[in-house]
Write an enzyme that holds these catalytic residues in place. Sequence first.
Site, PDB file in Angstrom:
ATOM      1  N   ARG A   1      95.827  31.887  14.910  1.00 59.64           N
ATOM      2  CA  ARG A   1      96.619  33.045  15.342  1.00 59.64           C
ATOM      3  C   ARG A   1      96.190  33.436  16.756  1.00 59.64           C
ATOM      4  O   ARG A   1      95.020  33.721  16.997  1.00 59.64           O
ATOM      5  CB  ARG A   1      96.383  34.247  14.411  1.00 59.64           C
ATOM      6  CG  ARG A   1      96.796  33.990  12.971  1.00 59.64           C
ATOM      7  CD  ARG A   1      98.062  34.736  12.620  1.00 59.64           C
ATOM      8  NE  ARG A   1      98.471  34.461  11.259  1.00 59.64           N
ATOM      9  CZ  ARG A   1      98.849  35.389  10.385  1.00 59.64           C
ATOM     10  NH1 ARG A   1      98.851  36.651  10.742  1.00 59.64           N
ATOM     11  NH2 ARG A   1      99.248  35.066   9.193  1.00 59.64           N
TER      12      ARG A   1
ATOM     13  N   ASP B   1     108.588  38.706   7.130  1.00 60.20           N
ATOM     14  CA  ASP B   1     108.008  38.429   5.805  1.00 60.20           C
ATOM     15  C   ASP B   1     109.050  38.213   4.711  1.00 60.20           C
ATOM     16  O   ASP B   1     108.744  37.608   3.683  1.00 60.20           O
ATOM     17  CB  ASP B   1     107.060  39.562   5.392  1.00 60.20           C
ATOM     18  CG  ASP B   1     105.720  39.452   6.106  1.00 60.20           C
ATOM     19  OD1 ASP B   1     105.428  38.363   6.646  1.00 60.20           O
ATOM     20  OD2 ASP B   1     104.959  40.431   6.122  1.00 60.20           O
TER      21      ASP B   1
END
Length: 435
Positions: A126, A312
């Site tokens: 990330r 999501d």
Amino acid sequence: MGNLKIYPRKLSGEVKIPPSKSMAHRAVICAALGDGISKVTNIDYSDDIIATIEAMSSLGAKITKKEDYLEVYGINSPENIEAISVKDERTIDCNESGSTLRFLVPIAALFEGVNRFVGRGNLGKRPLDTYYKIFDEQGIKYSYKEGILDLKTEGKLKAGEFKMEGNISSQFITGLLFTLPLLDGDSKIIITTEMESKGYIDLTLSAIKDFGVEIINNNYEEFIIKGNQIYKSIDYRVEGDYSQAAFFFCADALSNDVVLNDLKLDSLQGDKEVIDILERMGLKLNSKNDGLIGNVSDGLKATVIDGSQCPDIIPVVSLVAALSQGTTEIINAGRLRIKECDRLAAVTSELNKLGAKITEKEDGLIIEGVKELKGNVEVWSHKDHRIAMTIAIASTMCSEPIVLKDYECVSKSYPEFWNDFKNVGGVFDEWNVGK
């Protein structure tokens, strides 16, 4: 990790939607930065929330886990004499939680000493360049390893002006919004491009305000932050989570019959967008027994889905699109490639095994609707909780049983998922494929 054999069954019954992971992260952090004792109720001890609880504890908060609530002794409480600044080095274990990592990097820079961030899974991939740029500008020392999370920082953050692009992860902006009010001096965050993920920023500002800290939001173009503020300790109840509710809303769109309880209809969660998306596709939402239930009377139709504000929920709405009439396009969803797995690739590969017709693009998906899904195949969660839960809902539309590899990963965000799935009629058993 185990395999689960899931049988095609329609779901029917009621589910208490678990508390919002997004709001729980924020409540734990605000309470832990508080000036006294807070009680945070309606907490679900998922892996990610435990990571944030332990991370804030390592910064000096005293957090006691009760069955479904937390007692939090704030770092800035006069009675909390855990003098954190005398520790030379503290380790902050983020497990696999991207929120914990990106929220805590600037918060840890409130304190003297060395902070070492470690974690697992894809967390080391990330990007953190946004923070490195700030560290370079402010003379904060840092070192990291490529590909795995092992980041060390040393030096305290100073108030000032912070320029950030609006298309970076909102987690960076949230991390600064938590931290800057506590600094000695006023600060400003200037957003240099159109802001994505506004919903997540709204959640942050809402939690911060509930705990007594004021931030001025000028149309998501700049945030004006007075320094020397104090987080007040309060009692706080975490609301139900729309990103988890999305699985059961999508189940209803696919002719299941599930009532969803414990959701706030005026919620600021960006993932509440799932309702708008499904309504465009043909779902009608009704109230039933204080909960919500959806049904489709005229069949599902394709639409265009923008993934930038609600990444999501894209895996499970892709499943609904796969069974809708026409061609659905999912756009602006490139960020899904750096989640727990490459979710665009995972959704394509696993749903296509079940008979869907999905084509990957660089930052989205083209989904041609099919009438039904087949079964009698082995599919894989990619060790990603949202892929596992999407496949569980897909099983309700399959013609034959399917075998799901690595099903336990749901513990990351929704530890009770398989129990809830079973309680509304899902049928599955542990299955050994003779390896």
